[in-house]
Design a protein around this motif. Sequence first.
Motif, PDB file in Angstrom:
ATOM      1  N   ARG A 301      41.472 -15.598  94.329  1.00 22.61           N
ATOM      2  CA  ARG A 301      41.441 -16.627  95.372  1.00 22.61           C
ATOM      3  C   ARG A 301      42.736 -16.569  96.171  1.00 22.61           C
ATOM      4  N   ARG A 303      44.718 -18.827  99.525  1.00 25.66           N
ATOM      5  CA  ARG A 303      44.672 -20.030 100.374  1.00 25.66           C
ATOM      6  C   ARG A 303      45.941 -20.057 101.204  1.00 25.66           C
ATOM      7  N   THR A 343      34.636 -16.417 102.573  1.00 26.24           N
ATOM      8  CA  THR A 343      35.796 -16.959 103.277  1.00 26.24           C
ATOM      9  C   THR A 343      35.386 -18.242 103.988  1.00 26.24           C
ATOM     10  N   ILE A 349      43.335 -24.543 107.325  1.00 28.40           N
ATOM     11  CA  ILE A 349      43.494 -23.867 106.027  1.00 28.40           C
ATOM     12  C   ILE A 349      42.391 -22.823 105.880  1.00 28.40           C
ATOM     13  N   SER A 351      40.633 -20.073 103.352  1.00 28.85           N
ATOM     14  CA  SER A 351      40.460 -19.789 101.922  1.00 28.85           C
ATOM     15  C   SER A 351      39.541 -18.587 101.751  1.00 28.85           C
TER      16      SER A 351
END
Length: 358
Positions: A301, A303, A343, A349, A351
């Motif tokens: 992951r 971010r 995605t 933001i 991620s």
Amino acid sequence: MCAMEPQTARRRFLGVSSHVLLITILFILPELVMAMVLPHRRSFGFNSALYIKTAVFIASFYINYFLIIDKTIGKSVSSRQVVKFVLWNLLLVTVALFVCFLVSRYNYTRKHQAPLADWGFILRILTFLLRDAVMIILTIGLAVALRLSAKWQDIQRQKQELIAAQRDSELAGLKSQLNPHFLFNTLNTIYALIAIDGDKAQKAVHQLSALLRYMLYDDDQQVELKKECAFVENYVALMRMRVVKRPIIVEINLGKHAETQIPSLLFIPLVENAFKYGTKSPDNAPVEISITAENDTLVCRTRNSFINGNNDSDDERRNSGIGLANLRRRLTLIYGNKACLSTSVNGNIFSSRLTVPL
């Protein structure tokens, strides 16, 4: 001349052995059984007619299997090729029946001393010939079925080998695109460091050489998960020199899968994107990277903050998205639909989540 490969020789030996066994069961065993149960045929062990007809059946089979089929319907299925196949087999059946006729005539006259004009002899010979004709035609049909089946299997095997070769070639091409893309992004980082801190720039060049050594000299399709994660950590250490004030959070938990093999350079496109876009925003949002392995599933992951890229240079816009596009293609080639890359953008933001099976 090169020696035949062991697997090819073994496959051919098994094929010929299975042919002989099948012909024996279908065409020769009945003759032996009849010779055993009928009193007047108990001399089957010395019956030359049986062995000659056996040789005729086997010859008819292999003449078709290795010659006629390959030179006619084995090349292309057209009316002309089928006619050639039928004509060649009519000739073969005629010759085989003539041999069977001579054998039956000799065998019958030797036992019964019947004259050639005896109608009983003629009918008996015709009965033998009809039976032998059916057996030869069945033998030819068996040869066609087995040969075309073998050819179909060869075609399928060659097709799979071609697909695998194309897949490996495409994967190599995608990986070769990844290396310059990685180098491009990393050199941008070092370029920025030169204006800020020359000593850090020198150290960054040294770390870059270590990263390139991993990419160039450990150029395997599969690597241990712990090595790939160490590569990510080295890359993050390089980025920390440029990004001093922004928090960088890295969490790696491999559990029992540290030595599990995975495709090389699997995480770097996501990590690169996180730093490329996550360090441009004026806020102080952290760059977060997490790699965890649990329940036979590997999850990566990232971010980071995200702003519109209108201020990017022409080169940056031109190269934007190459890493993720290549990663998606690699995942498809390696894992099919078993891997997932998602995605999302929520406000400012960005991620990403990569999931692959272990």
